[in-house]
Design a protein around this motif. Structure first.
Motif, short mmCIF file in Angstrom:
data_model
loop_
_atom_site.label_atom_id
_atom_site.label_comp_id
_atom_site.label_asym_id
_atom_site.label_seq_id
_atom_site.Cartn_x
_atom_site.Cartn_y
_atom_site.Cartn_z
N ASN A 319 33.32 35.03 -31.62
CA ASN A 319 34.17 35.20 -32.63
C ASN A 319 33.49 34.00 -33.57
O ASN A 319 33.36 32.89 -33.52
N PRO A 320 32.89 34.46 -35.05
CA PRO A 320 32.18 33.75 -35.78
C PRO A 320 32.98 32.59 -36.27
O PRO A 320 32.39 31.88 -37.19
N HIS A 321 34.06 32.69 -36.47
CA HIS A 321 35.30 31.62 -36.95
C HIS A 321 35.08 30.48 -36.10
O HIS A 321 35.83 29.29 -36.67
N LEU A 322 34.68 30.45 -35.02
CA LEU A 322 34.72 29.25 -33.75
C LEU A 322 33.52 28.38 -34.16
O LEU A 322 32.42 28.89 -34.23
N ASP A 323 33.62 26.97 -34.17
CA ASP A 323 32.87 26.10 -34.24
C ASP A 323 32.50 25.59 -32.91
O ASP A 323 33.35 25.25 -32.03
N GLY A 324 31.27 24.83 -32.84
CA GLY A 324 30.93 23.94 -31.85
C GLY A 324 30.61 24.85 -30.61
O GLY A 324 30.19 25.98 -30.75
#
Length: 687
Positions: A319-324
């Protein structure tokens, strides 16, 4: 003869009590004993002096209090067993001394996620001990790597090593004895039943373990997780098996784990979970997995992974919208609580070729696809197989993909596979194998731009409507370019026996999903999840047959079957009663019943294929639909504990010629009725 064999082994060890508890040495001697009368007769036929020299040589080497020397003896015995199995006319004493001087005790170079594990084959009449073989390791082996010598795998087979069929009391007795009592290799060393993965249980195999303080069967089971909260024996066994799934590695980096809600729909008392078995990962986690698997410079990066994380299992997509470093799991992925939190990949998305098979052919014919279309496509496939003998690029591709060897170095060295004598022989052997495989299974390849084998995930954006999918695939021409598919296609999942297991859908372009490739993305909307309509599958790692070849496009749809889904039970769900405690006897009973009664998948599948050929309506006939339902019940036996009743009247005493059963009565399948006979005859004629 076996008594004589046991006597000389026991005499040998009693004269060398220093190594009575050496597992590998005792096991290697059992492997030697497993050679049976061929080895013992050969040994007794040699001169007395020669025979005594063999025993004296063994005794002398075992007496020496040197661990490395004992390992050398053990490896030499394993080599002797392998050599004698291939050539029973060898002289044991001569070969043993020859190998002893040449054997290197250093471990073989195998990939990091492999270990040499003992393998035991149990047939109705004997127990065969096989030298250790490289096996993909799992979480349990990783955690107990210092005790890897104590693990063994056992499988149950018929006398010809074919799939085990319960046809005698002795066969069932042997299974029961192994599960209850284990396998003894000496008075003090007994390999006890430990557990089994789901795939291992379906292939009639088990894991065994020889307990050594402080590690026992009970301590290993307790370390897996909170299995004592399971409410049924079958769930206890299957959940325990998750820790025995072969995985490539265990990700050492610490990853944040977050639980997210399901996408579901309640219909009556049925709970349909559209997100069954699928979660998400951040791009950072994907990069860590790719780095661990492929190194820093990966030509191709998978977008979805099949993983095990403690008590969780399923697919996770980027999911490209998740960070870290974030892993998102859903309740359907969590099977039990566990303190183990490391990500262990066991499957990857990727560009995979698609092959037609008998079951798909039978359903497509029932849905209106004419026979000439299959013949045309299989002729094209046959020509492509023959082209590998003359076209160098195709030869390189086939050798590389089939034999898993790198041919790029050969190309740079100006060595041509199609002309170099040794490589040419390998190429011809590969050609014969592919033709034989196509003949035996009525299996031919679909054009790589007309179909792919893909793992399934869910649309996290909630954009796709029921009947729509998103498909973007990688071109297999060395460019790694991506192509978005738009238009009609059909999708199914093997095994597929019911006429409704194959569904026609429409591929659409969704800009928010363009980061996904080489997976089939199913909608999170509708009366029922599309994967559930396809052989009752889900999204925890199943692979789907995705095809957009217009010559194979079905002309009509068939209603999907009702497959196993979780049913709502307010009383049961709200119950606060503690779960039952499972005794070893209950666990053993379930495993025994599955191996001896539940393994009817092959028999039901064969009966379905025969009746589909013999009956005018094929897979649409009542008998075939009934068999398809029983096949589904047999698949779900591992979940429900209920085995289907397979009546004798549902079996066929005669077989169509294309099944190639030389020991059975056969009939010539008629052209207008045969579901696979047309392809069989063309293949056999061309071959």
């Amino acid at each position: 003869m076996r008594g004589n064999g046991k006597c000389w082994i026991e005499r040998l060890m009693e004269s060398n009590p220093l190594h009575l508890d050496n597992i590998n040495l005792r096991y290697s001697l059992k492997c030697l004993e497993s050679l049976g009368f061929q080895f013992l007769d050969k040994l007794h036929k040699t001169s007395t002096e020669h025979k005594n020299s063999f025993f004296r040589f063994l005794q002398q080497k075992i007496k020496e209090n040197d661990v490395e020397r004992i390992d050398l003896v053990t490896q030499t015995i394993f080599k002797l067993v392998q050599a004698f199995d291939k050539d029973p006319f060898l002289d044991p004493a001569t070969v043993f001394q020859l190998y002893f001087d040449k054997v290197d005790v250093k471990p073989f170079n195998v990939e990091s996620h492999y270990q040499f594990i003992k393998r035991i084959v149990v047939t109705p009449s004997r127990t065969i001990f096989v030298p250790p073989e490289p096996i993909a390791i799992n979480r349990i082996l990783r955690q107990h790597i210092m005790y890897v010598e104590n693990f063994a795998r056992v499988c149950f087979r018929d006398e010809d090593f074919s799939q085990f069929n319960v046809h005698s009391e002795q066969a069932t007795y042997n299974v029961r004895k192994v599960i209850d009592e284990g396998i003894r290799i000496s008075d003090d060393i007994v390999f006890q039943f430990l557990a089994c993965s789901n795939s291992q249980l379906r292939s009639q195999g088990l894991w065994l373990f020889y307990p050594q303080c402080p590690i026992t069967v009970e301590s290993i089971r307790d370390s897996i997780g909170e299995l004592n909260k399971m409410k049924t024996t079958q769930k206890y066994v299957t959940r325990m098996g998750l820790a025995f799934t072969a995985t490539d590695f265990s990700l050492s980096e610490e990853v944040e784990i977050q639980e997210i809600p399901e996408k579901e729909r309640i219909v009556g008392n049925k709970r349909f979970i559209f997100s069954d078995g699928v979660g998400c990962i951040s791009p950072g986690v994907r990069d860590l997995i790719v780095k661990e698997k492929y190194g820093y410079q990966a030509d191709y990066k998978p977008i979805a992974f099949q993983v095990r994380v403690g008590g969780c299992k399923g697919m996770v997509a980027v999911n490209p919208h998740l960070d870290g470093l974030l892993l998102q799991i859903r309740p359907s992925m969590k099977k039990f609580e566990s303190t183990h939190k490391q990500i262990e990949p066991c499957g990857y998305s990727g560009p995979r070729e698609l092959y037609m098979n008998r079951q798909v052919i039978a359903i497509l014919r029932a849905q209106g696809v004419p026979d000439n279309n299959f013949i045309s496509l299989q002729n094209k496939s046959l020509i492509e197989i023959a082209d590998m003998l003359t076209k160098e690029p195709l030869a390189c591709h086939e050798m590389g993909s089939m034999l898993r060897v790198r041919v790029s170095n050969l190309e740079r060295s100006s060595i041509r596979i199609t002309t170099e004598p040794f490589l040419r022989r390998q190429l011809v052997s590969l050609y014969k194998f592919k033709v034989r495989d196509a003949l035996n299974k009525t299996r031919f390849r679909i054009d790589i731009d007309k179909g792919r084998q893909m793992k399934g995930i869910m649309d996290e954006t909630n954009t796709l409507n029921y009947g729509e999918v998103f498909v973007q695939y990688t071109e297999l021409n060395g460019t790694n370019l991506k192509r978005i598919l738009i238009g009609d296609l059909f999708v199914t999942k093997n095994p597929c026996l019911h006429p409704g297991d194959l569904k026609r859908v429409r591929a659409v372009d969704v800009p928010e999903l363009r980061h996904l490739y080489d997976v089939v993305v199913f909608p999170s909307k509708g009366q029922r999840p599309i994967p559930n309509e396809l052989s009752g599958s889900d999204l925890d790692g199943d692979e789907y047959f995705v095809c957009w070849e217009q010559m194979l496009m079905p002309k009509k749809d068939c209603e999907a079957a009702e497959y196993y889904v979780e049913k709502l039970d307010p009383i049961k769900d709200s119950s606060t009663e503690p779960p039952p405690e499972f005794a070893d006897a209950q666990i053993n009973d379930f495993v025994f019943n599955y191996i001896t009664k539940g393994s009817k998948l092959g028999q039901i599948s064969n009966a379905h294929a025969i009746w589909a050929d013999r009956l005018e309506k094929g897979v649409l006939s009542k008998q075939c639909v009934s068999l398809a339902e029983k096949h589904s019940d047999a698949v779900d036996f591992i979940k429900t504990g209920i085995a289907p009743v397979f009546d004798f009247s549902e079996r066929s005493l005669i077989y169509p010629d294309w099944m190639m059963k030389p020991d059975k009565a056969a009939y010539s399948s008629k052209l207008q009725q045969g579901r696979c006979s047309i392809l069989y005859r063309v293949w056999s004629t061309r071959s």
